[in-house]
Design a protein around this motif. Structure first.
Motif, PDB file in Angstrom:
ATOM      1  N   ALA A  39     -15.859  82.811 -30.290  1.00 42.93           N
ATOM      2  CA  ALA A  39     -14.677  83.312 -29.598  1.00 42.93           C
ATOM      3  C   ALA A  39     -14.487  84.804 -29.871  1.00 42.93           C
ATOM      4  N   MET A  40     -14.736  85.222 -31.108  1.00 43.48           N
ATOM      5  CA  MET A  40     -14.629  86.641 -31.442  1.00 43.48           C
ATOM      6  C   MET A  40     -15.619  87.473 -30.645  1.00 43.48           C
ATOM      7  N   LEU A  41     -16.856  86.988 -30.536  1.00 45.59           N
ATOM      8  CA  LEU A  41     -17.854  87.726 -29.768  1.00 45.59           C
ATOM      9  C   LEU A  41     -17.463  87.851 -28.301  1.00 45.59           C
ATOM     10  N   ALA A  42     -16.732  86.855 -27.787  1.00 43.19           N
ATOM     11  CA  ALA A  42     -16.292  86.888 -26.394  1.00 43.19           C
ATOM     12  C   ALA A  42     -15.107  87.817 -26.179  1.00 43.19           C
ATOM     13  N   GLY A  43     -14.462  88.253 -27.269  1.00 44.89           N
ATOM     14  CA  GLY A  43     -13.357  89.189 -27.154  1.00 44.89           C
ATOM     15  C   GLY A  43     -12.005  88.660 -27.587  1.00 44.89           C
ATOM     16  N   VAL A  44     -11.943  87.461 -28.136  1.00 47.09           N
ATOM     17  CA  VAL A  44     -10.688  86.900 -28.628  1.00 47.09           C
ATOM     18  C   VAL A  44     -10.211  87.696 -29.836  1.00 47.09           C
ATOM     19  N   THR A  45      -8.901  87.900 -29.946  1.00 47.98           N
ATOM     20  CA  THR A  45      -8.351  88.689 -31.043  1.00 47.98           C
ATOM     21  C   THR A  45      -7.513  87.874 -32.030  1.00 47.98           C
ATOM     22  N   ARG A  46      -7.224  86.612 -31.718  1.00 44.71           N
ATOM     23  CA  ARG A  46      -6.498  85.731 -32.632  1.00 44.71           C
ATOM     24  C   ARG A  46      -6.868  84.296 -32.289  1.00 44.71           C
ATOM     25  N   VAL A  47      -6.922  83.435 -33.300  1.00 45.50           N
ATOM     26  CA  VAL A  47      -7.334  82.052 -33.084  1.00 45.50           C
ATOM     27  C   VAL A  47      -6.250  81.110 -33.615  1.00 45.50           C
ATOM     28  N   ILE A  48      -5.859  80.169 -32.784  1.00 49.78           N
ATOM     29  CA  ILE A  48      -4.947  79.096 -33.164  1.00 49.78           C
ATOM     30  C   ILE A  48      -5.802  77.842 -33.335  1.00 49.78           C
ATOM     31  N   VAL A  49      -5.672  77.147 -34.459  1.00 47.28           N
ATOM     32  CA  VAL A  49      -6.445  75.928 -34.692  1.00 47.28           C
ATOM     33  C   VAL A  49      -5.482  74.774 -34.943  1.00 47.28           C
ATOM     34  N   VAL A  50      -5.565  73.729 -34.114  1.00 43.52           N
ATOM     35  CA  VAL A  50      -4.738  72.546 -34.317  1.00 43.52           C
ATOM     36  C   VAL A  50      -5.472  71.614 -35.268  1.00 43.52           C
ATOM     37  N   THR A  51      -4.839  71.332 -36.407  1.00 48.97           N
ATOM     38  CA  THR A  51      -5.442  70.504 -37.444  1.00 48.97           C
ATOM     39  C   THR A  51      -4.767  69.137 -37.494  1.00 48.97           C
ATOM     40  N   GLY A  52      -5.398  68.192 -38.174  1.00 50.18           N
ATOM     41  CA  GLY A  52      -4.847  66.849 -38.293  1.00 50.18           C
ATOM     42  C   GLY A  52      -5.545  66.082 -39.392  1.00 50.18           C
ATOM     43  N   HIS A  53      -6.658  65.422 -39.037  1.00 50.70           N
ATOM     44  CA  HIS A  53      -7.447  64.704 -40.036  1.00 50.70           C
ATOM     45  C   HIS A  53      -8.002  65.676 -41.075  1.00 50.70           C
ATOM     46  N   GLU A  54      -7.847  65.340 -42.347  1.00 50.65           N
ATOM     47  CA  GLU A  54      -8.291  66.206 -43.449  1.00 50.65           C
ATOM     48  C   GLU A  54      -7.752  67.631 -43.290  1.00 50.65           C
ATOM     49  N   ALA A  55      -6.459  67.718 -42.903  1.00 47.86           N
ATOM     50  CA  ALA A  55      -5.869  69.024 -42.593  1.00 47.86           C
ATOM     51  C   ALA A  55      -5.865  69.968 -43.787  1.00 47.86           C
ATOM     52  N   ASP A  56      -5.566  69.471 -44.974  1.00 47.15           N
ATOM     53  CA  ASP A  56      -5.508  70.352 -46.145  1.00 47.15           C
ATOM     54  C   ASP A  56      -6.852  71.042 -46.374  1.00 47.15           C
ATOM     55  N   MET A  57      -7.924  70.264 -46.343  1.00 47.72           N
ATOM     56  CA  MET A  57      -9.259  70.819 -46.568  1.00 47.72           C
ATOM     57  C   MET A  57      -9.622  71.825 -45.478  1.00 47.72           C
ATOM     58  N   LEU A  58      -9.344  71.470 -44.223  1.00 47.08           N
ATOM     59  CA  LEU A  58      -9.678  72.361 -43.120  1.00 47.08           C
ATOM     60  C   LEU A  58      -8.861  73.644 -43.182  1.00 47.08           C
ATOM     61  N   GLU A  59      -7.584  73.545 -43.485  1.00 45.08           N
ATOM     62  CA  GLU A  59      -6.742  74.731 -43.511  1.00 45.08           C
ATOM     63  C   GLU A  59      -7.121  75.669 -44.659  1.00 45.08           C
ATOM     64  N   ARG A  60      -7.560  75.117 -45.790  1.00 44.11           N
ATOM     65  CA  ARG A  60      -8.069  75.986 -46.866  1.00 44.11           C
ATOM     66  C   ARG A  60      -9.293  76.753 -46.392  1.00 44.11           C
ATOM     67  N   PHE A  61     -10.184  76.060 -45.691  1.00 50.65           N
ATOM     68  CA  PHE A  61     -11.371  76.737 -45.179  1.00 50.65           C
ATOM     69  C   PHE A  61     -10.990  77.824 -44.184  1.00 50.65           C
ATOM     70  N   LEU A  62     -10.044  77.538 -43.301  1.00 58.84           N
ATOM     71  CA  LEU A  62      -9.643  78.520 -42.294  1.00 58.84           C
ATOM     72  C   LEU A  62      -9.037  79.767 -42.933  1.00 58.84           C
ATOM     73  N   ALA A  63      -8.285  79.588 -44.012  1.00 60.85           N
ATOM     74  CA  ALA A  63      -7.706  80.751 -44.702  1.00 60.85           C
ATOM     75  C   ALA A  63      -8.812  81.647 -45.248  1.00 60.85           C
ATOM     76  N   ASP A  64      -9.842  81.041 -45.811  1.00 58.37           N
ATOM     77  CA  ASP A  64     -10.973  81.816 -46.316  1.00 58.37           C
ATOM     78  C   ASP A  64     -11.747  82.473 -45.175  1.00 58.37           C
ATOM     79  N   LEU A  65     -11.957  81.716 -44.098  1.00 59.46           N
ATOM     80  CA  LEU A  65     -12.691  82.255 -42.947  1.00 59.46           C
ATOM     81  C   LEU A  65     -11.957  83.446 -42.344  1.00 59.46           C
ATOM     82  N   SER A  66     -10.638  83.363 -42.278  1.00 59.90           N
ATOM     83  CA  SER A  66      -9.856  84.466 -41.725  1.00 59.90           C
ATOM     84  C   SER A  66     -10.120  85.760 -42.493  1.00 59.90           C
ATOM     85  N   GLN A  67     -10.190  85.662 -43.810  1.00 57.86           N
ATOM     86  CA  GLN A  67     -10.473  86.835 -44.635  1.00 57.86           C
ATOM     87  C   GLN A  67     -11.891  87.332 -44.428  1.00 57.86           C
TER      88      GLN A  67
END
Length: 250
Positions: A39-67
């Motif tokens: 998405a970044m390569l296509a020109g997106v400037t912000r990403v919204i991710v809807v989480t649910g199953h294993e949300a805690d684990m996924l959201e920790r990963f997303l925080a690291d990925l954002s950095q």
């Protein structure tokens, strides 16, 4: 433009490979990271991710990925992630500014597909769907595909897993206006389950659901072990710019 990535579901067919479908690795890189970077390569400037199953684990990963990737990633947690995927769209769209690119966390695309799709907006369109007219594409699972029937102008007439006849397959990437979430809510109010296809059909019935043919571009729905094996084999070749960007930024 924002991207909205749906990543709330269980992903039972990939459970033997990973406890979290969005975190399933392809060539050592989680699917959700590949999607964000495409998405970044296509020109997106912000990403919204809807989480649910294993949300805690996924959201920790997303925080690291954002950095690491240098892009704002906003998690939106769905309380009942067993609901149809249109509920994820409704939840995530509330955080999007204007039109947005909608992606499924388990789909991969050549970057050109997403860049072309982001340029497809016009006032008469409530949504534009990337479609593949290669009905014999060996990478498509006909038992799981969402099929599309179009008219001569490229408008969607019908969409769903059981429609017939059909002339294209839904690739899982959309350019959306706020009309899509409103259409899903309308479908739910009319007694539908609230799938993304339910909302798409509402817009199709109004002549506001269009398509973009991806021609011979590569895409893959990584939904089961067979597709995962294909992704491991093919992704480095077809997503070379995405993998190169990862190597340069991390």
């Amino acid at each position: 433009m924002d991207a909205l990535i749906i990543a709330a579901g269980f992903g039972s067919r990939l459970a033997d490979i990973s406890a979290s479908k969005p975190l399933t690795p392809v060539c050592g890189v989680p699917l959700i990271e590949i999607g964000v970077r495409q998405a970044m390569l296509a020109g997106v400037t912000r990403v919204i991710v809807v989480t649910g199953h294993e949300a805690d684990m996924l959201e920790r990963f997303l925080a690291d990925l954002s950095q690491r990737a240098g892009i704002e990633i906003v998690p939106v947690r769905l309380t009942d992630w067993s609901t149809p995927n249109g509920h994820s769209v409704i939840a995530g769209a509330t955080r999007c500014d204007g039109d947005y690119l909608l992606m499924m966390a388990d789909h991969m695309f050549e970057a050109d597909i997403l860049a072309r799709l982001m340029a497809e907006g016009s006032a008469d369109r409530g949504v534009t769907l990337a479609i593949d007219r290669r009905l014999d594409n060996p990478l498509v699972d006909p038992e799981d595909a969402t099929w599309v029937r179009t008219d001569d102008a490229g408008r969607i007439q019908a969409i769903g897993k059981t429609i017939t006849p059909y002339d294209a397959v839904d690739c899982g990437a959309f350019l959306c206006t706020p009309d899509l979430a409103a259409a899903i809510r309308e479908a739910i109010a009319a007694g539908k389950s609230g799938s993304l296809s339910d909302g798409m059909q509402v817009l199709a019935d109004r002549g506001r659901a269009f398509t973009m043919d991806i021609d011979d571009a590569w895409w893959l729905d990584v939904d089961d072990p067979r597709a995962h094996a294909l992704a491991e084999e093919m992704a480095p070749w077809h997503l070379a710019p995405t993998f190169a960007a990862m190597a340069g930024q991390d």
